[in-house]
Motif scaffolding. Sequence first.
Motif, PDB file in Angstrom:
ATOM      1  N   ASP A   7      -5.539  18.290   6.530  1.00 25.99           N
ATOM      2  CA  ASP A   7      -6.870  17.857   6.089  1.00 25.99           C
ATOM      3  C   ASP A   7      -6.816  17.322   4.662  1.00 25.99           C
ATOM      4  OD1 ASP A   7      -7.925  18.612   8.514  1.00 25.99           O
ATOM      5  OD2 ASP A   7      -8.675  20.556   7.809  1.00 25.99           O
ATOM      6  N   ALA A   8      -5.992  17.942   3.811  1.00 22.89           N
ATOM      7  CA  ALA A   8      -5.874  17.486   2.423  1.00 22.89           C
ATOM      8  C   ALA A   8      -5.255  16.096   2.354  1.00 22.89           C
ATOM      9  CB  ALA A   8      -5.039  18.482   1.625  1.00 22.89           C
ATOM     10  N   ILE A  13      -6.023  10.022   1.511  1.00 24.95           N
ATOM     11  CA  ILE A  13      -5.872   8.607   1.843  1.00 24.95           C
ATOM     12  C   ILE A  13      -7.175   7.958   2.311  1.00 24.95           C
ATOM     13  CG2 ILE A  13      -3.436   8.867   2.401  1.00 24.95           C
ATOM     14  CD1 ILE A  13      -4.154   8.780   5.347  1.00 24.95           C
ATOM     15  N   ALA A  14      -8.185   8.755   2.686  1.00 25.46           N
ATOM     16  CA  ALA A  14      -9.427   8.184   3.219  1.00 25.46           C
ATOM     17  C   ALA A  14     -10.104   7.216   2.250  1.00 25.46           C
ATOM     18  CB  ALA A  14     -10.384   9.301   3.636  1.00 25.46           C
ATOM     19  N   GLY A  60      -1.943  12.483 -14.258  1.00 26.38           N
ATOM     20  CA  GLY A  60      -1.653  11.966 -12.933  1.00 26.38           C
ATOM     21  C   GLY A  60      -1.885  12.985 -11.828  1.00 26.38           C
ATOM     22  N   LEU A  61      -1.543  12.583 -10.621  1.00 22.04           N
ATOM     23  CA  LEU A  61      -1.705  13.460  -9.458  1.00 22.04           C
ATOM     24  C   LEU A  61      -0.429  14.233  -9.142  1.00 22.04           C
ATOM     25  CD1 LEU A  61      -3.661  11.037  -7.066  1.00 22.04           C
ATOM     26  CD2 LEU A  61      -4.598  12.803  -8.562  1.00 22.04           C
ATOM     27  N   GLY A  62       0.727  13.750  -9.594  1.00 22.69           N
ATOM     28  CA  GLY A  62       1.985  14.432  -9.326  1.00 22.69           C
ATOM     29  C   GLY A  62       2.272  14.595  -7.848  1.00 22.69           C
ATOM     30  N   LEU A  63       2.010  13.563  -7.056  1.00 19.58           N
ATOM     31  CA  LEU A  63       2.142  13.677  -5.608  1.00 19.58           C
ATOM     32  C   LEU A  63       3.601  13.678  -5.165  1.00 19.58           C
ATOM     33  CD1 LEU A  63      -0.597  11.236  -4.257  1.00 19.58           C
ATOM     34  CD2 LEU A  63      -0.756  13.720  -4.558  1.00 19.58           C
TER      35      LEU A  63
END
Length: 388
Positions: A7-8, A13-14, A60-63
């Motif tokens: 779900d995350a 990406i939505a 940042g997001l650090g993905l």
Amino acid sequence: MEFRLTDAQRALIAPVREMAQASFRQRALRWMGGTFPWENIRDLAGLGVLGMTVPEEYGGLGLPVFETALILEELAKVCYPTAMAVLGEAGVQTRVIARYAPEGIRARILPQVVSGDCILSICMTEPHAGTDVANYRTNAVIRGDRVVVNGAKTLISRAEEAGMFVVFTRIDGRPGREGIGCVLVERGTPGLAVTGTFHTMGGENLHEVRFEDVELPLENLVIREDGFKRLLSAFNTQRCLNPAISLGLAEGAFDEALRYVRDRPVFGKPIADFQGVRWKLADMYKDIEAARGLLWRACMTADPFPDPFLAATAKVFCNEMAIRVTSEAVQLHGGFGFTDEYPVSRLYRGARYGSLGGGATETLRDLIGRKLVSEDPGPDGVMGLGYF
């Protein structure tokens, strides 16, 4: 094993998908003449997407690699120049600064990457050496507390827009791969010049960048030893992000083709009613799903860099799959597919880049083949089984 996004991940990406489909798709034709997609970059900065690989302490997001690939996939579905522009903010160059630059440079540059105020450009290819890194001629000489750089790079993305150049270069003339290091050169540094321009079939411009007695503080020498090894480690990430763009281009072209054949009548019925067309669609879909499985599997091995064998395998397959699928999408559109006004034409041209950048498919095939013949597959008899 779970083959569904969490779900995350879907929530991540939505908004990117919504923005890409609602806005970027309509703007895509604007950038085909080489104009940098600043409008799209500003919109993505508002979502925080430009900082997806920037560590959280710098805004940042650090993905992880997987989530980064998912975002690039969504962008590539509608606009190749935008996906490539964002790759420049999420790829090797950002990771080099985040991992190797001194704190002062990280604290100043990385927040500007997140905001879209600093575009990064990686300088690797030289006029006489692309994949052959060991024959680089660009050289950085250490003189006390200064570094002086001379040389030339070619086919460089984002050079006209870049605020910082991440330059792989020879250090003190040391020969071979062991002599490769990396320096950071900011725009405006005396002796730095963006000279030639090459307009690509994908729509973006590439450039020649020259360094003539470019003098830098020693702290800008961010990789002094083992540069080639570190470059390859970082490039395994690029070998997942490049094919993510290939996958997105193929998906975008498939979606366009599916819509077209459902709506386009010929001989009194939709094109989709013909068996030959449905078989083309089936093969395109099969190719896309096979590529997705290989790429996602390679991405999930990243800790922090993906497994080189799986990343190379995924890249070769995704790059070549995208060429096949986008080509078939053009064919299904007939003459309209050959025009700029239909997205499949642009997606097809973008797909041709994948197998050239980030490691040519011929080079990666050789890497895969050498590993297959030189290593024991183990008791399972299937070399890749242990990677699950």
